[in-house]
Write a protein that holds these residues in place. Structure first.
Motif, PDB file in Angstrom:
ATOM      1  N   LYS A 174       0.841  -1.202   0.000  1.00 11.87           N
ATOM      2  CA  LYS A 174       0.000   0.000   0.000  1.00 11.87           C
ATOM      3  C   LYS A 174       0.871   1.246   0.000  1.00 11.87           C
ATOM      4  CE  LYS A 174      -3.113   2.620   3.045  1.00 11.87           C
ATOM      5  NZ  LYS A 174      -3.938   2.567   4.287  1.00 11.87           N
ATOM      6  N   ASN A 175       1.891   1.252   0.867  1.00 12.88           N
ATOM      7  CA  ASN A 175       2.795   2.398   0.942  1.00 12.88           C
ATOM      8  C   ASN A 175       3.554   2.582  -0.369  1.00 12.88           C
ATOM      9  OD1 ASN A 175       4.240   4.544   2.288  1.00 12.88           O
ATOM     10  ND2 ASN A 175       5.972   3.144   2.442  1.00 12.88           N
ATOM     11  N   LEU A 176       3.972   1.469  -0.976  1.00 15.25           N
ATOM     12  CA  LEU A 176       4.666   1.551  -2.258  1.00 15.25           C
ATOM     13  C   LEU A 176       3.741   2.107  -3.328  1.00 15.25           C
ATOM     14  CD1 LEU A 176       6.988   1.004  -4.184  1.00 15.25           C
ATOM     15  CD2 LEU A 176       6.264  -1.385  -4.310  1.00 15.25           C
ATOM     16  N   TYR A 177       2.495   1.659  -3.355  1.00 17.55           N
ATOM     17  CA  TYR A 177       1.523   2.138  -4.338  1.00 17.55           C
ATOM     18  C   TYR A 177       1.317   3.648  -4.214  1.00 17.55           C
ATOM     19  CZ  TYR A 177      -2.983   2.567  -6.810  1.00 17.55           C
ATOM     20  OH  TYR A 177      -4.000   2.951  -7.663  1.00 17.55           O
ATOM     21  N   LEU A 178       1.144   4.125  -2.989  1.00 15.68           N
ATOM     22  CA  LEU A 178       0.813   5.539  -2.774  1.00 15.68           C
ATOM     23  C   LEU A 178       2.026   6.453  -2.790  1.00 15.68           C
ATOM     24  CD1 LEU A 178      -1.825   5.177   0.089  1.00 15.68           C
ATOM     25  CD2 LEU A 178      -2.271   5.721  -2.300  1.00 15.68           C
ATOM     26  N   ASN A 179       3.192   5.932  -2.367  1.00 15.51           N
ATOM     27  CA  ASN A 179       4.365   6.799  -2.192  1.00 15.51           C
ATOM     28  C   ASN A 179       5.602   6.298  -2.915  1.00 15.51           C
ATOM     29  OD1 ASN A 179       2.973   8.471  -0.124  1.00 15.51           O
ATOM     30  ND2 ASN A 179       3.084   6.592   1.071  1.00 15.51           N
ATOM     31  N   GLY A 180       5.413   5.467  -3.945  1.00 21.77           N
ATOM     32  CA  GLY A 180       6.545   4.861  -4.624  1.00 21.77           C
ATOM     33  C   GLY A 180       7.432   5.856  -5.351  1.00 21.77           C
ATOM     34  N   VAL A 181       8.683   5.468  -5.508  1.00 19.75           N
ATOM     35  CA  VAL A 181       9.669   6.247  -6.259  1.00 19.75           C
ATOM     36  C   VAL A 181      10.329   5.304  -7.253  1.00 19.75           C
ATOM     37  CG1 VAL A 181      11.837   7.524  -6.109  1.00 19.75           C
ATOM     38  CG2 VAL A 181      10.086   7.851  -4.368  1.00 19.75           C
ATOM     39  N   VAL A 182      10.479   5.746  -8.504  1.00 24.36           N
ATOM     40  CA  VAL A 182      11.113   4.911  -9.521  1.00 24.36           C
ATOM     41  C   VAL A 182      12.241   5.685 -10.181  1.00 24.36           C
ATOM     42  CG1 VAL A 182       9.045   3.552  -9.990  1.00 24.36           C
ATOM     43  CG2 VAL A 182       9.464   5.642 -11.294  1.00 24.36           C
ATOM     44  N   GLN A 183      13.115   4.944 -10.861  1.00 21.45           N
ATOM     45  CA  GLN A 183      14.267   5.548 -11.516  1.00 21.45           C
ATOM     46  C   GLN A 183      13.955   5.839 -12.979  1.00 21.45           C
ATOM     47  OE1 GLN A 183      17.341   2.656 -10.925  1.00 21.45           O
ATOM     48  NE2 GLN A 183      17.827   3.365  -8.873  1.00 21.45           N
ATOM     49  N   VAL A 184      14.440   6.988 -13.460  1.00 20.20           N
ATOM     50  CA  VAL A 184      14.385   7.316 -14.880  1.00 20.20           C
ATOM     51  C   VAL A 184      15.777   7.770 -15.302  1.00 20.20           C
ATOM     52  CG1 VAL A 184      11.940   7.942 -14.857  1.00 20.20           C
ATOM     53  CG2 VAL A 184      13.663   9.694 -14.415  1.00 20.20           C
ATOM     54  N   VAL A 185      16.021   7.727 -16.588  1.00 19.30           N
ATOM     55  CA  VAL A 185      17.340   8.077 -17.123  1.00 19.30           C
ATOM     56  C   VAL A 185      17.219   9.362 -17.929  1.00 19.30           C
ATOM     57  CG1 VAL A 185      19.301   7.247 -18.482  1.00 19.30           C
ATOM     58  CG2 VAL A 185      17.804   5.611 -17.330  1.00 19.30           C
ATOM     59  N   GLY A 195      22.381  10.168 -19.440  1.00 22.19           N
ATOM     60  CA  GLY A 195      22.563   8.829 -18.907  1.00 22.19           C
ATOM     61  C   GLY A 195      22.567   8.789 -17.396  1.00 22.19           C
ATOM     62  N   ASN A 196      22.216   9.917 -16.749  1.00 21.88           N
ATOM     63  CA  ASN A 196      22.204   9.965 -15.291  1.00 21.88           C
ATOM     64  C   ASN A 196      20.893   9.411 -14.758  1.00 21.88           C
ATOM     65  OD1 ASN A 196      24.729  11.329 -15.191  1.00 21.88           O
ATOM     66  ND2 ASN A 196      23.681  13.242 -15.682  1.00 21.88           N
ATOM     67  N   ILE A 197      20.970   8.742 -13.617  1.00 22.19           N
ATOM     68  CA  ILE A 197      19.787   8.194 -12.971  1.00 22.19           C
ATOM     69  C   ILE A 197      19.191   9.261 -12.057  1.00 22.19           C
ATOM     70  CG2 ILE A 197      18.945   6.485 -11.334  1.00 22.19           C
ATOM     71  CD1 ILE A 197      19.572   5.327 -14.004  1.00 22.19           C
ATOM     72  N   THR A 198      17.883   9.433 -12.152  1.00 25.53           N
ATOM     73  CA  THR A 198      17.191  10.322 -11.226  1.00 25.53           C
ATOM     74  C   THR A 198      15.940   9.621 -10.739  1.00 25.53           C
ATOM     75  OG1 THR A 198      16.195  12.516 -10.940  1.00 25.53           O
ATOM     76  CG2 THR A 198      15.865  11.451 -13.063  1.00 25.53           C
ATOM     77  N   LYS A 199      15.524   9.905  -9.520  1.00 24.10           N
ATOM     78  CA  LYS A 199      14.351   9.258  -8.941  1.00 24.10           C
ATOM     79  C   LYS A 199      13.180  10.228  -8.914  1.00 24.10           C
ATOM     80  CE  LYS A 199      16.788   5.866  -6.121  1.00 24.10           C
ATOM     81  NZ  LYS A 199      16.931   5.245  -4.791  1.00 24.10           N
ATOM     82  N   VAL A 200      12.013   9.726  -9.319  1.00 24.89           N
ATOM     83  CA  VAL A 200      10.818  10.565  -9.359  1.00 24.89           C
ATOM     84  C   VAL A 200       9.648   9.793  -8.768  1.00 24.89           C
ATOM     85  CG1 VAL A 200      11.578  11.841 -11.397  1.00 24.89           C
ATOM     86  CG2 VAL A 200      10.196   9.791 -11.683  1.00 24.89           C
ATOM     87  N   ASN A 201       8.601  10.513  -8.407  1.00 31.52           N
ATOM     88  CA  ASN A 201       7.384   9.897  -7.901  1.00 31.52           C
ATOM     89  C   ASN A 201       6.828   8.932  -8.940  1.00 31.52           C
ATOM     90  OD1 ASN A 201       4.176  10.123  -7.953  1.00 31.52           O
ATOM     91  ND2 ASN A 201       4.871  10.223  -5.837  1.00 31.52           N
ATOM     92  N   SER A 202       6.446   7.728  -8.512  1.00 28.49           N
ATOM     93  CA  SER A 202       6.028   6.693  -9.457  1.00 28.49           C
ATOM     94  C   SER A 202       4.742   7.049 -10.191  1.00 28.49           C
ATOM     95  CB  SER A 202       5.865   5.358  -8.725  1.00 28.49           C
ATOM     96  OG  SER A 202       4.983   5.482  -7.629  1.00 28.49           O
TER      97      SER A 202
END
Length: 540
Positions: free
Chosen positions: A244-255, A259-266
């Protein structure tokens, strides 16, 4: 069972500053002397009050252990004494009167609040002692790293008491309990899930997890299983609170493009990558996010009437795929057999036909969101846009046409130039607006503008889009001010950063194609995933 491969510890260093610690101890000792003096003054005040009134009615209420808040409790004691003096006859004549009962209530509440203050002070001392011992690595800091969060909460608590906030209300607002001030262990249900599968599969290799590799079919099975755990159940909740917490507050990586990795709200990434929506405005978020149940109640179908079950399930599948991409490294993936048909993976170097058609048509939406997509009279397409980054230097030759757009840049150049008298520039500009420039003053004004034409101002790229003519543009915000201008993106492509360029097997975001449209060159195939899977620090 084999042990997990995942190291989540922290290497601590002892960097004690002995001089700073001694200075802190001396400061605390001085503060204690001041508190003792306040206690003596408070006792003298009560003694005088009792001498002037009915001595039997007054009680000296102890604040032992809560001296840190002596000023506050001194005021509370004085208020009780004043109430006693005002109602002394009624209290003395009738112990059961409303006034007598109120006095008892005030005294009891005073003692209860002192006890709460003692507990808070003890907790604060624990925090401070760990700080002095250089053992506060697990404590949260403010965003600017200027102080620990608990110190800031304590400062706000003391100020709230000075401002008249109720004691217990202030305790709730500025809680310094460990649950609020310590870093929380990352919630990593997907990582834990894969750890379990590694242990399970390792039994086929006598417990050696190094030999385990997952097939595409197995990863597909895991994706479906995790997606089901992420979906809202028929009761309008989640069966597992971690998911539930992952669904509501997840963070995923984008490039990004570099080529740098950054994390954003899922959820933001889902709408960006799966639905082709660029940078989300506040009005867009109010419209889109409730469909996924982001209203802080966690009960989708029973509370949020905007909840879209089909879209929510699609998001759950997307999030499961993203997290598995990040936590299963290449060396744990079994290479698929060569495709005899010679089919190759989709290439995203070039612009797909559907995106090219969208750009060529450049249809501007007719809604409230579009009405706000204007910078100094220059409109941009709110349906074809994306966030971006990068430091740039802007001069007049880069600007899109527009009198106000040009005027804003002149203002910024004048303010940052050492050769321009800003007061004279402002006065001349004002007279020009009033139409009262004399030939001599007009000459002076034009001389200033001529000096500025060869200057440039530093700014940051915040957004990319298309204007009414389909020209790729960038919106620039200047350093140290809120001024913004619109420039041609083709002039600054080498400086643009921070545009989503996709992730493994995912199509890049809108900004990437706007970048290509402006003549930017793709030096790396979007979709590479250079980030290691075992160094996750966020919600997984």
């Amino acid at each position: 069972m084999a042990k997990s491969l995942f190291f989540t510890g922290t290497i601590l260093k002892n960097n004690r500053n002995l001089l700073e610690e001694e200075a802190t101890r001396q400061t605390l000792a001085l503060q204690k002397e001041e508190l003792d003096l306040r206690r003596e003054q408070l006792a003298d005040q009560r003694k005088k009050a009792r001498a002037e009134g009915n001595k039997s009615l007054y009680k000296e209420l102890s604040i032992e252990g809560a001296e840190r808040y002596a000023d506050y409790f001194s005021l509370r004691q004085q208020q009780i004494d004043d109430y006693t003096a005002e109602n002394s006859e009624l209290i003395r004549d009738n112990p059961n009167s409303a006034e007598s009962r109120e006095l008892v209530r005030l005294q009891r509440q005073f003692r209860a609040d002192v006890n709460s203050a003692v507990n808070r002070g003890s907790l604060l001392n624990t925090h401070n002692n760990l700080k002095l011992q250089n053992k506060a690595d697990s404590y949260l800091m403010l965003d600017d790293n200027s102080m620990f969060l608990y110190e800031n909460l304590e400062n706000q608590f003391v100020q709230a008491l000075k401002d008249g906030t109720d004691f217990n209300e202030a305790l709730g607002l500025y809680d310094i309990g460990v649950d609020n001030v310590l870093r929380k262990t990352p919630n990593t249900p997907v990582l834990n899930y894969i750890n379990g599968k590694l242990d399970e599969r390792s039994q086929e290799y006598e417990g050696d997890v190094k030999l385990v590799k997952f097939t595409d079919d197995q990863i597909g099975e895991y994706t479906d299983d995790i997606a089901n755990k992420l979906r809202v159940n028929p009761n309008g909740d989640w069966s597992d609170q971690q998911y539930k917490n992952l669904y509501l507050n997840g963070v995923v990586q984008v490039v990004d493009l570099e080529g740098n990795i950054t994390k954003v709200n899922s959820m933001d990434a889902f709408f960006q990558e799966e639905k082709g929506i660029g940078i989300a405005t506040d009005s867009q978020k109010q419209e889109l996010l409730p469909m996924l149940d982001l209203n802080n109640d966690g009960i989708a179908e029973t509370v949020n009437e905007n909840f879209n079950e089909a879209l929510s399930n699609e998001y759950a599948k997307y999030l499961a795929e993203k997290r598995l991409e990040e936590v299963i490294p290449p060396d744990k993936r079994q290479e698929p057999a060569p495709d005899e048909g010679g089919a190759s993976e989709t290439e995203y170097f070039t612009m797909p036909d559907n995106v090219k058609t969208q750009f060529d048509e450049n249809v501007f939406p007719d809604n409230e969101r579009q009405k706000s997509a204007v910078v100094y009279g220059i409109e941009y397409n709110s349906d074809i846009q994306d966030k971006a980054g990068g430091d740039v230097e802007i001069s007049l030759v880069n600007l899109m046409d527009g009198e106000v757009n040009q005027e804003v840049l002149y203002d910024e150049l004048a303010q940052t130039s050492r050769d321009i008298n800003m007061r004279a520039y402002i006065n001349l500009k004002k007279k020009k607006a009033e139409g009262s420039l004399t030939p001599e003053l007009k000459k002076q004004y034009n001389e200033i503008l001529d000096k500025l034409k060869n200057s440039s101002a530093k700014g940051k790229v915040t957004q990319v889009s298309l204007d009414r003519n389909g020209t790729p543009i960038a919106i620039i915000k200047f350093e140290g001010s809120n001024r913004r201008v619109v420039v041609r993106l083709k002039d600054i492509t080498s400086s643009v950063k921070g545009i989503y360029s996709g992730t493994t097997k995912k199509q890049p975001g809108t900004g990437y194609y706007i970048y290509l449209q402006a003549g930017g060159a793709a030096e790396q195939k979007p979709g590479s995933n250079p980030a290691g899977p075992y160094n996750n620090t966020g919600t997984s």
